[in-house]
Design a protein around this motif. Structure first.
Motif, short mmCIF file in Angstrom:
data_model
loop_
_atom_site.label_atom_id
_atom_site.label_comp_id
_atom_site.label_asym_id
_atom_site.label_seq_id
_atom_site.Cartn_x
_atom_site.Cartn_y
_atom_site.Cartn_z
N THR A 99 1.05 -1.14 0.12
CA THR A 99 -0.12 0.14 0.22
C THR A 99 0.61 1.43 0.06
O THR A 99 0.39 2.42 0.22
N GLY A 100 2.23 1.24 -0.12
CA GLY A 100 3.07 2.34 -0.26
C GLY A 100 3.51 2.92 0.78
O GLY A 100 4.19 3.83 0.80
N GLU A 101 3.61 2.27 1.88
CA GLU A 101 4.23 2.85 3.31
C GLU A 101 5.67 3.41 2.92
O GLU A 101 6.31 4.53 3.18
N LEU A 102 6.49 2.23 2.36
CA LEU A 102 8.01 2.69 2.22
C LEU A 102 8.27 3.47 0.85
O LEU A 102 9.12 4.39 1.05
N SER A 103 7.27 3.48 -0.14
CA SER A 103 7.37 4.33 -1.05
C SER A 103 7.37 5.92 -0.85
O SER A 103 8.01 6.45 -1.35
N ARG A 104 6.45 6.03 0.28
CA ARG A 104 6.31 7.42 0.73
C ARG A 104 7.64 8.14 1.40
O ARG A 104 8.00 9.08 1.10
N VAL A 105 8.49 7.26 2.17
CA VAL A 105 9.61 7.47 2.70
C VAL A 105 10.52 7.73 1.61
O VAL A 105 11.21 8.63 1.77
N LEU A 106 10.58 6.77 0.87
CA LEU A 106 11.61 6.97 -0.36
C LEU A 106 11.28 8.11 -1.26
O LEU A 106 12.36 9.19 -1.45
N ASP A 107 10.06 8.54 -1.55
CA ASP A 107 9.71 9.80 -2.04
C ASP A 107 10.23 10.92 -1.49
O ASP A 107 10.49 12.05 -2.03
N ALA A 108 10.14 11.02 0.07
CA ALA A 108 10.48 12.23 0.82
C ALA A 108 11.88 12.25 1.12
O ALA A 108 12.36 13.51 1.13
N GLU A 109 12.63 11.20 1.04
CA GLU A 109 13.91 11.29 1.25
C GLU A 109 14.95 11.42 -0.02
O GLU A 109 16.14 11.56 -0.20
N SER A 110 14.29 11.13 -1.24
CA SER A 110 14.80 11.20 -2.45
C SER A 110 14.41 12.17 -3.51
O SER A 110 13.34 12.45 -3.53
N PRO A 111 15.44 13.02 -4.14
CA PRO A 111 14.96 13.81 -5.14
C PRO A 111 14.52 13.21 -6.43
O PRO A 111 13.92 13.69 -7.43
N GLY A 112 14.81 11.96 -6.54
CA GLY A 112 14.44 11.22 -7.93
C GLY A 112 13.09 10.76 -7.88
O GLY A 112 12.15 10.87 -6.92
N ASP A 113 12.68 10.04 -9.09
CA ASP A 113 11.28 9.54 -9.14
C ASP A 113 11.20 8.15 -8.36
O ASP A 113 12.11 7.48 -8.32
N VAL A 114 10.16 7.89 -7.97
CA VAL A 114 9.97 6.56 -7.11
C VAL A 114 8.66 6.07 -7.84
O VAL A 114 7.61 6.61 -7.88
N VAL A 115 8.99 4.62 -8.14
CA VAL A 115 8.00 3.92 -8.63
C VAL A 115 7.85 2.34 -7.73
O VAL A 115 8.69 1.96 -7.49
N GLY A 116 6.63 2.23 -7.58
CA GLY A 116 6.24 0.89 -6.91
C GLY A 116 5.99 -0.39 -7.83
O GLY A 116 5.28 0.16 -9.05
N VAL A 117 6.09 -1.36 -7.27
CA VAL A 117 5.68 -2.64 -7.92
C VAL A 117 5.15 -3.66 -6.85
O VAL A 117 5.83 -3.88 -6.00
N ASP A 118 3.98 -4.42 -7.46
CA ASP A 118 3.57 -5.36 -6.78
C ASP A 118 2.73 -6.61 -7.42
O ASP A 118 2.00 -5.95 -8.35
N ALA A 119 2.58 -7.58 -7.17
CA ALA A 119 1.78 -8.52 -7.70
C ALA A 119 0.57 -8.57 -7.39
O ALA A 119 -0.49 -8.96 -8.04
N ASP A 120 0.01 -7.84 -6.35
CA ASP A 120 -1.27 -7.71 -5.90
C ASP A 120 -1.94 -6.62 -6.31
O ASP A 120 -1.61 -5.37 -5.80
#
Length: 269
Positions: free
Chosen positions: A42-63
Motif C-alpha cells: 500500500t506504499g508505506e515505504l514508497s512514501r519514505v523513499l519519495d520524501a528522502e529522494s529527489p528522484g522518481d519513485v515507482v512501486g511494483v507489486d503482484a497484488d
C-alpha cells in the motif's frame, strides 16, 4: 507468495520510519535519480523513499488490490509485476529496494537477481527478523501465547521469515558486492486512546479470526488437539484484551528488528 490485506500492511508497517531513518543511510537516497520499491504493497515505504529522494519513485507489486491503494494514497507510479521477473529493462533504476518481501518468497535469491538486473547501482532489502520479536503486554497471557504462536508459525511456514544475519550472505550469493548492513528496531505501541484499528485487532483476537489467518502454517507443526487448545487460549486472551481496553487499561508494546542490507551491482561485462 502470501497474500496480505491493506489493513494488515498498515498495522505492521505504519509508523516504521516516523522516528529515526538512520538505518537507511547506506541507500544514499539523496543521490538517487530513479528508485523502485518492489513489493510496495500500500506504499508505506514508497512514501519514505519519495520524501528522502529527489528522484522518481515507482512501486511494483503482484497484488493489484494493494496497488490501487498505493496509487490512491501516495500519488506515485505503481505497476503490477512479479518480483522475480520485474517488468523493466536492464538498468532502469539506480536503486531497487524492498521491505518485508524476501521473507515471503521461497527463493529470495531469484528476486535479488531480478533486482540486480534492473538496477544500475544499488540493491537494498529491509527484512524483519521474526525470530527476535519481543512483546510486552498488560495481559500476561498474551506474551507467552504470542511466543508459542510465533515459534510454531516459523516452523510451519514455507519461507524463511527469520532471515536475520543470513541476509548479507544472500546478497553475496546473488553477486552483489560491498554489502553493508544496519539494524532498525520498529516499536509498535497500543495504548489509550485506542484507534479504530486497535479495536478491530482486539476483536479479532477475541473471536479467533486473527489466529485463523495462520491456521495452515500452525497445523503443519501442531496436532489437532494442540491447535484447538491454542485457539481456545488465544480467544480467552483476546477477551481479556477487550475487557482491559474497555477500561482503558490495556497496553501492548512490540519490537520487531529489521535488517537493512545494501549491496552494489557489479560492473556489467
Amino acid at each position: 507468495m502470501r497474500k496480505f490485506s491493506p489493513e494488515y500492511l498498515r498495522r505492521t508497517r505504519d509508523g516504521m520510519w516516523t522516528g529515526s531513518r538512520d538505518a537507511l543511510r547506506d541507500l544514499s537516497l539523496s543521490d538517487r535519480n530513479r528508485v523502485l520499491d518492489v513489493g510496495c504493497g500500500t506504499g508505506e515505504l514508497s512514501r519514505v523513499l519519495d520524501a528522502e529522494s529527489p528522484g522518481d519513485v515507482v512501486g511494483v507489486d503482484a497484488d493489484t488490490e494493494l496497488l490501487a491503494v498505493a496509487r490512491r494514497e501516495t500519488g506515485l507510479g505503481a505497476v503490477a509485476g512479479d518480483a522475480t521477473r520485474l517488468p523493466f529493462v536492464d538498468d532502469a533504476f539506480d536503486l531497487v529496494v524492498c521491505q518485508a518481501l524476501l521473507v515471503n518468497l521461497p527463493r529470495p535469491t531469484d528476486a535479488l537477481a531480478s533486482f540486480s538486473r534492473v538496477s544500475s547501482d544499488l540493491v537494498a532489502a529491509v527484512e524483519p527478523d521474526n525470530a527476535a520479536v519481543s512483546v510486552d503486554s498488560t495481559v500476561s497471557a498474551e506474551v507467552a501465547l504470542e511466543r508459542s504462536v510465533r515459534e510454531a508459525y516459523i516452523e510451519g511456514v514455507r519461507t524463511d521469515v527469520a532471515l536475520g544475519d543470513r541476509l548479507p550472505d544472500l546478497f553475496r550469493e546473488a553477486g552483489l558486492r560491498d554489502v553493508r548492513t544496519r539494524r532498525h528496531f520498529h516499536r509498535k505501541v497500543t495504548e489509550p486512546p485506542y484507534d479504530e484499528l486497535d479495536v478491530r485487532v482486539a476483536a479479532r483476537k477475541a473471536d479467533g479470526s486473527g489466529l485463523a489467518t495462520h491456521e495452515a502454517e500452525l497445523r503443519r507443526t501442531l496436532s489437532d488437539s494442540a491447535y484447538d487448545a491454542l485457539r481456545r487460549d488465544w480467544r480467552q486472551m483476546g477477551k481479556a484484551v477487550v475487557e482491559q481496553m474497555q477500561d482503558e487499561r490495556y497496553r501492548r508494546a512490540e519490537v520487531v528488528p529489521f535488517d537493512v542490507v545494501v549491496g552494489r551491482v557489479p560492473d556489467r561485462l
